[in-house]
Design an enzyme around this catalytic site. Structure first.
Site, short mmCIF file in Angstrom:
data_model
loop_
_atom_site.label_atom_id
_atom_site.label_comp_id
_atom_site.label_asym_id
_atom_site.label_seq_id
_atom_site.Cartn_x
_atom_site.Cartn_y
_atom_site.Cartn_z
N ASN A 166 63.67 -34.45 35.07
CA ASN A 166 64.23 -33.21 35.62
C ASN A 166 65.03 -32.48 34.56
OD1 ASN A 166 67.15 -34.00 35.81
ND2 ASN A 166 66.23 -35.60 37.09
N ASP A 198 64.86 -39.31 42.73
CA ASP A 198 64.85 -39.95 44.04
C ASP A 198 63.71 -40.96 44.17
OD1 ASP A 198 67.06 -38.58 45.00
OD2 ASP A 198 65.86 -36.82 45.52
N PRO A 239 66.87 -46.61 44.41
CA PRO A 239 68.16 -46.85 45.09
C PRO A 239 69.06 -45.63 44.96
CG PRO A 239 68.00 -48.09 43.02
CD PRO A 239 66.65 -47.49 43.27
N ASP A 240 69.84 -45.34 46.00
CA ASP A 240 70.83 -44.26 45.90
C ASP A 240 72.10 -44.87 45.30
OD1 ASP A 240 72.88 -42.36 46.38
OD2 ASP A 240 71.56 -41.39 47.84
N ILE A 241 72.31 -44.59 44.03
CA ILE A 241 73.37 -45.29 43.28
C ILE A 241 74.75 -44.96 43.83
CG2 ILE A 241 74.38 -45.63 41.00
CD1 ILE A 241 71.62 -44.84 39.82
N PHE A 269 77.80 -35.29 42.94
CA PHE A 269 77.45 -33.91 42.63
C PHE A 269 76.34 -33.48 43.56
CE2 PHE A 269 79.20 -31.93 38.77
CZ PHE A 269 80.10 -32.93 38.41
N LYS A 272 76.06 -34.13 52.17
CA LYS A 272 75.98 -35.29 51.26
C LYS A 272 77.29 -36.05 51.20
CE LYS A 272 72.20 -33.58 48.57
NZ LYS A 272 71.72 -32.80 47.46
N LYS A 299 76.79 -39.83 52.38
CA LYS A 299 76.92 -40.87 51.34
C LYS A 299 78.32 -41.48 51.32
CE LYS A 299 73.35 -38.74 48.48
NZ LYS A 299 72.62 -38.90 47.22
N1 CTP Z 1 72.38 -39.84 43.46
C1 CTP Z 1 72.38 -41.18 43.13
N2 CTP Z 1 71.24 -41.90 43.23
C2 CTP Z 1 70.10 -41.34 43.65
C3 CTP Z 1 70.07 -39.95 43.99
C4 CTP Z 1 71.23 -39.24 43.87
O1 CTP Z 1 73.41 -41.71 42.75
N3 CTP Z 1 69.01 -42.07 43.74
C5 CTP Z 1 73.63 -39.10 43.38
C6 CTP Z 1 73.68 -38.01 42.32
O2 CTP Z 1 74.16 -38.51 41.10
C7 CTP Z 1 74.63 -37.01 42.93
C8 CTP Z 1 74.42 -37.18 44.42
O3 CTP Z 1 73.81 -38.44 44.58
O4 CTP Z 1 75.97 -37.34 42.65
C9 CTP Z 1 73.56 -36.15 45.03
O5 CTP Z 1 72.34 -36.11 44.39
P1 CTP Z 1 71.12 -35.26 44.95
O6 CTP Z 1 69.90 -35.56 44.16
O7 CTP Z 1 71.55 -33.86 45.11
O8 CTP Z 1 71.06 -35.91 46.39
P2 CTP Z 1 69.89 -36.50 47.19
O9 CTP Z 1 70.49 -37.47 48.13
O10 CTP Z 1 68.85 -37.01 46.28
O11 CTP Z 1 69.40 -35.26 48.04
P3 CTP Z 1 68.23 -34.19 47.78
O12 CTP Z 1 67.52 -34.59 46.53
O13 CTP Z 1 67.42 -34.26 49.00
O14 CTP Z 1 68.97 -32.87 47.63
#
Ligand code: CTP
Length: 407
Positions: A216, A285, A313-315, A331, A345, A349
């Protein structure tokens, strides 16, 4: 404030008398330094009468130096103002010349220098002068834009010295801003000193095969700026960086990763020691379920290709779900409905704070400036568009405020 007023050669030199009067009336101390050119236009005695100090004009006058040597004079000043500043003065300052008292003082000081240029409109517009102005600005000198109007030479255009009142106000404004920055800096240091900050920055790359990946447009600049400012404020900073070509800020411990899974592993390893976790990375994602070990070849009979992606994983959500979690900041980079998505979010989260960021249409990614909105459960603060370092400063101050109000 102690102001060293440099007066250089030009018809506007007489206006420097009014400027001296304004400074003195407001309770400031003024010492005037004149160049040889300035003395062609105005008598030193007039400045002496107004400022209450003998005017300095020579680097090599033993009597003058006996009163206050030029280095002492440079140290004495809180602010140097040159009004009018001739084209010749701009050129000399740019070159770093020290062939008269004024240019020598400018070299021998670390105090702020403000210039009020005055010259013929063509001299002002000349590429050489403009280049000098650019270079001096980059070095941190403040150069007031000259006013427009009728000039002493009979021409009409840009190049007149700004009015004394405008210069006076600019000097006062600059001083006020310096004080505010100093105060903000001390407050920031008081909070961040010895705090452990863990931060992720940049994109992640999800490999398709050994030569291709899904990535990205995150440049990592925002996260790196936060790491730099926090380290300067005395925090112990660990920066987990996705693939970006940015230099490591001074004093920051950097761990380079490529994929979301590698970033997750690094965060899991480091998070226990952190007081604050800022997730500035644009984490992918999804990743390719089975990256090919050899380069994928295009088959002649294939018009489409399908990649199976699996969720990463959503870190940040994982960190926020831990017992003894640090203060967690996320962010939200969005192209539309920025604040609503960001608030969603924040809740979903379970973050302590989120920084909403408008991206797309030339905003956000790959730029040096930004305009974040900082959102916590109880507060929302929109920041004006500014450099990423200034945004980082505000962001770290906001975190300090949020945590101080909880303590
Ligand atoms: N983030 C993370 N791990 C992931 C995806 C996102 O830690 N796998 C964190 C990003 O670093 C950021 C926050 O989550 O601080 C939001 O990221 P974003 O990509 O906007 O959120 P998503 O939950 O992926 O939502 P979407 O892509 O549907 O907007």
């Amino acid at each position: 404030m102690k102001i060293l007023l440099g007066v250089t050669g030009g018809i506007a030199a007489y206006k420097a008398l009014e400027l001296t009067r304004l400074f003195i009336k407001a309770g400031h101390q003024v010492q005037v330094v004149m160049t040889t050119g300035a003395k062609e236009f105005i008598q030193p005695l007039s400045f002496q009468a107004l400022s209450g100090h003998p005017v300095r004009d020579s680097l090599f006058d033993a009597n003058q130096e006996a009163g206050m040597g030029h280095i002492e004079l440079a140290r004495w000043a809180d602010q140097i103002v040159i009004a009018p500043a001739s084209a010749e003065t701009l050129a000399k300052l740019r070159m770093g010349r020290a062939d008269d008292l004024l240019t020598t003082l400018c070299l021998a000081t670390d105090r702020p220098v403000m210039l009020a240029p005055a010259m013929n409109r063509l001299m002002w517009r000349n590429a050489a002068t403009q280049e000098n102005v650019d270079v001096l600005k980059q070095r941190g000198l403040e150069i007031l834009p000259p006013a427009s109007g009728e000039q002493a030479c009979g021409e009409v255009g840009e190049g007149r010295m700004p009015e004394p009142q405008a210069i006076f106000e600019a000097v006062m404004r600059a001083e006020k801003m310096r004080l505010q920055t100093q105060q903000a800096g001390s407050a920031l240091k008081a909070f961040w000193h010895n705090k452990a900050l863990l931060i992720t920055a940049g994109p992640t790359y999800e490999d398709i095969d050994p030569v291709r990946f899904i990535g990205n447009r995150s440049s990592g600049k925002m996260g790196f700026a936060i790491a730099e400012v926090a380290a300067k404020a005395g925090a112990s900073v660990t920066l987990i960086a996705g693939p970006v070509a940015l230099p490591t800020p001074q004093g920051v411990k950097r761990i380079d990763v490529r994929s979301a899974q590698q970033m997750f592993a690094a965060v899991q390893q480091q998070v226990a020691a952190a007081d604050c976790f800022i997730s500035a990375a644009a984490v992918a994602d999804f990743r390719v379920e089975q990256p090919a070990s050899q380069k994928l070849k295009k088959r002649q009979d294939e018009e489409e290709m399908t990649l199976t992606l699996v969720k990463n994983p959503d870190i940040v959500a994982w960190v926020a779900a831990q017992d003894n979690k640090p203060f967690v900041v996320g962010f939200a980079a969005e192209t539309n409905d920025v604040i609503d998505y960001a608030k969603d979010k924040l809740r979903r989260k379970k973050l302590d704070m989120i920084c909403a960021n408008q991206v797309g249409e030339g905003q956000g990614f790959e730029r040096d400036d930004n305009a974040l909105t900082l959102i916590s459960a109880t507060e929302q603060r929109g920041l004006a568009l500014s450099g990423k370092r200034e945004q980082a400063l505000e962001l770290l101050a906001f975190i300090a405020q949020q945590q101080s109000s909880v303590d």
